[in-house]
Write an enzyme that holds these catalytic residues in place. Structure first.
Site, PDB file in Angstrom:
ATOM      1  N   ASP A 135       1.460  -1.245   0.001  1.00 51.30           N
ATOM      2  CA  ASP A 135       0.111  -0.312  -0.005  1.00 51.30           C
ATOM      3  C   ASP A 135       0.967   0.981  -0.138  1.00 51.30           C
ATOM      4  O   ASP A 135       1.830   1.244   0.547  1.00 51.30           O
ATOM      5  CB  ASP A 135      -1.022   0.034   1.263  1.00 51.30           C
ATOM      6  CG  ASP A 135      -2.325  -0.783   0.891  1.00 51.30           C
ATOM      7  OD1 ASP A 135      -2.296  -0.891  -0.061  1.00 51.30           O
ATOM      8  OD2 ASP A 135      -2.529  -1.340   2.121  1.00 51.30           O
ATOM      9  N   ARG A 185      -1.682  -0.577  -9.314  1.00 46.83           N
ATOM     10  CA  ARG A 185      -3.245  -0.292  -8.502  1.00 46.83           C
ATOM     11  C   ARG A 185      -2.894   0.612  -8.148  1.00 46.83           C
ATOM     12  O   ARG A 185      -2.142   1.586  -8.005  1.00 46.83           O
ATOM     13  CB  ARG A 185      -2.844  -1.038  -7.146  1.00 46.83           C
ATOM     14  CG  ARG A 185      -4.681  -1.157  -6.431  1.00 46.83           C
ATOM     15  CD  ARG A 185      -4.882  -0.825  -4.535  1.00 46.83           C
ATOM     16  NE  ARG A 185      -4.716  -1.998  -4.505  1.00 46.83           N
ATOM     17  CZ  ARG A 185      -4.350  -2.987  -2.911  1.00 46.83           C
ATOM     18  NH1 ARG A 185      -4.045  -1.357  -2.472  1.00 46.83           N
ATOM     19  NH2 ARG A 185      -4.689  -3.732  -2.985  1.00 46.83           N
ATOM     20  N   GLY A 189      -6.351   8.556  -4.006  1.00 47.80           N
ATOM     21  CA  GLY A 189      -5.341   9.246  -3.448  1.00 47.80           C
ATOM     22  C   GLY A 189      -6.617   9.877  -2.032  1.00 47.80           C
ATOM     23  O   GLY A 189      -7.456   9.706  -2.241  1.00 47.80           O
ATOM     24  N   ALA A 190      -5.897   8.825  -0.601  1.00 51.96           N
ATOM     25  CA  ALA A 190      -6.667   9.408   0.758  1.00 51.96           C
ATOM     26  C   ALA A 190      -6.331  10.172   1.738  1.00 51.96           C
ATOM     27  O   ALA A 190      -6.341  10.105   2.508  1.00 51.96           O
ATOM     28  CB  ALA A 190      -7.492   8.086   0.875  1.00 51.96           C
TER      29      ALA A 190
END
Length: 308
Positions: A135, A185, A189-190
Site C-alpha cells: 500500500d 494499483r 489518493g486518500a
C-alpha cells in the site's frame, strides 16, 4: 473542506478518542471493516469467492511505534497467508501491506526493518501461492516505499505497487512501473497533501487518473483500476479495450462494503473484480479516510448517530 477536516482528524489523537468512544460508531465501521480477527477475514474471503469476487486483505494498523509491534503485524500476515493456503482460498485472495505498519518510520533503520518484515510476508505468500501488494501512504513515504518495492521485486517480481493520481509525480511513476510483470494499483489518493505535491481539486485529480490509466494500460504491466467512480471505471474499460487487453491482464478493485451491486455486476460480466478487505482492531485511520472520500459515507454515519 469537509474532506480536509476528516483527513486531518484521521491523524488526531483527540479525534480518535472522541470517535471511538461513541458506541454507534461500531455499527458504521462494520460496513467498511470485515471484522476484528482472522476468522472474520477468512469468512469474508470465502463469501466473496462464492460470488466470483477476489479479495486483497489488509490487517489494519499504521504508525507502528516499536520493532516488536512491527514484528507482530508481520507474524499476523504470515499466519493469515498460511490460513489462506490451508483453507484453499489462496487462489482468491492476496494481501495488502502498509510498510508503516512494518516499522518503516522507526528511527535508526526503519526502512530496512520494513523491508525485512515485508520479505517475510512475501516468503509466506509465495508458499501459499498468492501475491502481496505494498500500500502507498502519504507523499513523504513514497520514495522509501518504491525502494523497498524494487528490492523485493528482485526475488518476488509479482509484488504489487500502489500509485495515487492526486500527486504531481504519479504520471512519471506510472511510466517507470509500466513494464512487463509489474502489478500497479491506481487510486486517487486518500491523504491530506499540500498543493506543492498534489492536485487539490477533484477535476484535476480525475483528469490525472485518466492520464495515468492510459499510461498503465498502454504499458506491459498488470493495471489494477481501484475506484468507485463510474467515470473512472468507464475510462479504465475504454483504455483496456483501446490497448487490446482482455479480462486476464488487468482488474478492477473496490473497497469492502461500498457499491457491492457494482462489484457483482462486474464479476458477472466476466471482469476480474477484487475487493479490498480490511480487518483488525486498529480501524480508526482507515475509517476516517473512507468518510473523507465520499459525502455519502458521512451521511450514512450521521444517520446511524441520529437513529441510535
Amino acid at each position: 473542506m469537509l474532506s480536509t477536516v476528516l483527513l486531518r482528524a484521521s491523524r488526531s489523537p483527540f479525534a480518535r478518542r472522541a470517535v471511538t468512544s461513541i458506541p454507534v460508531t461500531r455499527k458504521v465501521v462494520d460496513r467498511f471493516v470485515a471484522g476484528e480477527d482472522m476468522d472474520a477475514a477468512i469468512s469474508a474471503v470465502r463469501a466473496l469467492k462464492a460470488q466470483g469476487l477476489y479479495a486483497t486483505l489488509d490487517h489494519l494498523g499504521e504508525d507502528t511505534t516499536s520493532a516488536a509491534q512491527a514484528a507482530g503485524i508481520r507474524d499476523s500476515y504470515v499466519a493469515l497467508l498460511a490460513r489462506l493456503k490451508a483453507e484453499g482460498l489462496a487462489d482468491a485472495a492476496e494481501v495488502s501491506v502498509k510498510l508503516s505498519a512494518l516499522g518503516q518510520a522507526l528511527p535508526g533503520g526503519g526502512e530496512q526493518l520494513a523491508l525485512d518484515n515485508a520479505r517475510a510476508v512475501c516468503v509466506a505468500a509465495a508458499d501459499a501461492g498468492t501475491t502481496v501488494t505494498l500500500d502507498m501512504e502519504d507523499h513523504t513515504t513514497i520514495d522509501s516505499t518504491l525502494r523497498v518495492l524494487k528490492v523485493l521485486r528482485e526475488d518476488y517480481p509479482w509484488v504489487g505497487a500502489v500509485l495515487q493520481s492526486m500527486l504531481h509525480r504519479t504520471e512519471q511513476d506510472c511510466r517507470d512501473l509500466a513494464y512487463p510483470g509489474s502489478r500497479v494499483r491506481l487510486v486517487k489518493g486518500a491523504y491530506a497533501e499540500p498543493a506543492s505535491v498534489a492536485h487539490q481539486d477533484k477535476p484535476e485529480v480525475d483528469a490525472a487518473y485518466e492520464r495515468c490509466l492510459a499510461i498503465l494500460m498502454a504499458g506491459g504491466g498488470y493495471p489494477m483500476v481501484a475506484s468507485h467512480d463510474s467515470r473512472m471505471i468507464r475510462a479504465g474499460r475504454a483504455a483496456a479495450q483501446a490497448n487490446g487487453r482482455t479480462a486476464g491482464d488487468h482488474e478492477f478493485q473496490m473497497l469492502y462494503g461500498i457499491r457491492q451491486d457494482e462489484q457483482l455486476k462486474a464479476a458477472r460480466a466476466g471482469e476480474r473484480m477484487r475487493v479490498y478487505v480490511p480487518f483488525g482492531t486498529d480501524w480508526y485511520g482507515y475509517f476516517m479516510r473512507r468518510l473523507a472520500e465520499r459525502p455519502a459515507n458521512v451521511a450514512f454515519f450521521l444517520r446511524a448517530l441520529i437513529g441510535r
